[in-house]
Design an enzyme around this catalytic site. Sequence first.
Site, PDB file in Angstrom:
ATOM      1  N   TYR A  33       0.837  -1.198   0.000  1.00 45.54           N
ATOM      2  CA  TYR A  33       0.000   0.000   0.000  1.00 45.54           C
ATOM      3  C   TYR A  33       0.871   1.247   0.000  1.00 45.54           C
ATOM      4  CZ  TYR A  33       0.838   1.064   4.955  1.00 45.54           C
ATOM      5  OH  TYR A  33       1.417   1.410   6.147  1.00 45.54           O
ATOM      6  N   LYS A 148       6.644  -1.839   2.089  1.00 39.63           N
ATOM      7  CA  LYS A 148       5.428  -1.249   2.668  1.00 39.63           C
ATOM      8  C   LYS A 148       4.256  -2.218   2.482  1.00 39.63           C
ATOM      9  CE  LYS A 148       3.195   3.265   3.205  1.00 39.63           C
ATOM     10  NZ  LYS A 148       3.616   3.470   4.602  1.00 39.63           N
ATOM     11  N   GLU A 182      11.819   2.939  14.560  1.00 44.91           N
ATOM     12  CA  GLU A 182      10.950   3.981  14.019  1.00 44.91           C
ATOM     13  C   GLU A 182       9.639   3.971  14.781  1.00 44.91           C
ATOM     14  OE1 GLU A 182      10.370   3.012   9.892  1.00 44.91           O
ATOM     15  OE2 GLU A 182      10.128   0.887  10.335  1.00 44.91           O
ATOM     16  N   LEU A 207      11.481   1.332   7.253  1.00 43.00           N
ATOM     17  CA  LEU A 207      10.751   1.742   6.060  1.00 43.00           C
ATOM     18  C   LEU A 207      11.372   3.030   5.512  1.00 43.00           C
ATOM     19  CD1 LEU A 207       8.211   1.231   4.252  1.00 43.00           C
ATOM     20  CD2 LEU A 207       7.074   2.955   5.668  1.00 43.00           C
TER      21      LEU A 207
END
Length: 291
Positions: A33, A148, A182, A207
């Site tokens: 996505y 992702k 993160e 990411l």
Amino acid sequence: MSRIAYVNGRYVAQRDACVNVEDRGYQFGDGIYEVVHLYDGRFVDADLHLARLERSVREIRLDLPMPLASLRLVLTEVARRNRVTEGLLYMQVGRGVARRDHAFPKVPVPVSLVVTARRIPPYPSSLDGWSMTAITQPDHRWTRRDIKSVNLLPNVLARQAAREAGAGEAILYDPATRMVSEGAATSFWIVDAAGTIRIPPLGESILPGCTRAALLAEMKAHGLQAEERPFSLDELADAREAFITSATSFVKPVLAVDGRRVGEGVPGPVTRRLFDIFTRHVKGGPRNSAA
């Protein structure tokens, strides 16, 4: 007016949109996505988001259902049909519909594509009045976090823990090394005790945030440096400032972590300057494109 979605070649009322019960994205999370911010009718950092989408589908051995130029047209049309000029465009690409089996379908099936749009509040004019806090959580995600993927259960649980604690984000860390990775849905930065702007380096455990990339480029253009270097929970505890970035968070200060104040407990001067720099980027920077 009913919201409109694009589903596998058709624009339909979102209340009527559906996917097959044997869609592999639904059954296995076998898909990718992306989310793109739309500001004043312009896509923010669309090139970065579409390049990341293309990379992610390649990493899971999936083809895009159409060329990127055609996908841009779909994004534009979904925004137009929903009359959204400031909002979010969500796109999801999956391996399609096939009999339930963990391996890829023996006979290739059409790749699925869903695109939706929704309005969001106006872009913030300043950081004044923001009071976001965070908690820390062990990072239990799979090891290919650079993709992702729609496999987001660990992120969901971390964000729920943050909500139950009255916080806005969960900052994830490796329980073995205590090194920060993160946020559950954001990139996480600090200004360390020495005044250095730091963010964990990219790799399979991080990411590659598009807002992160855009902000780093803007910082370089303004003569500001950031070190892409790991930092620990202990260094986070001593940080002068902390902030998150994402397509939906922009540059947002974190004023406390696990109930402990970060710096003075107010948006710091570095975060304020980076917010101002990124705001100018959102409102007309070179990486934005006409919708």
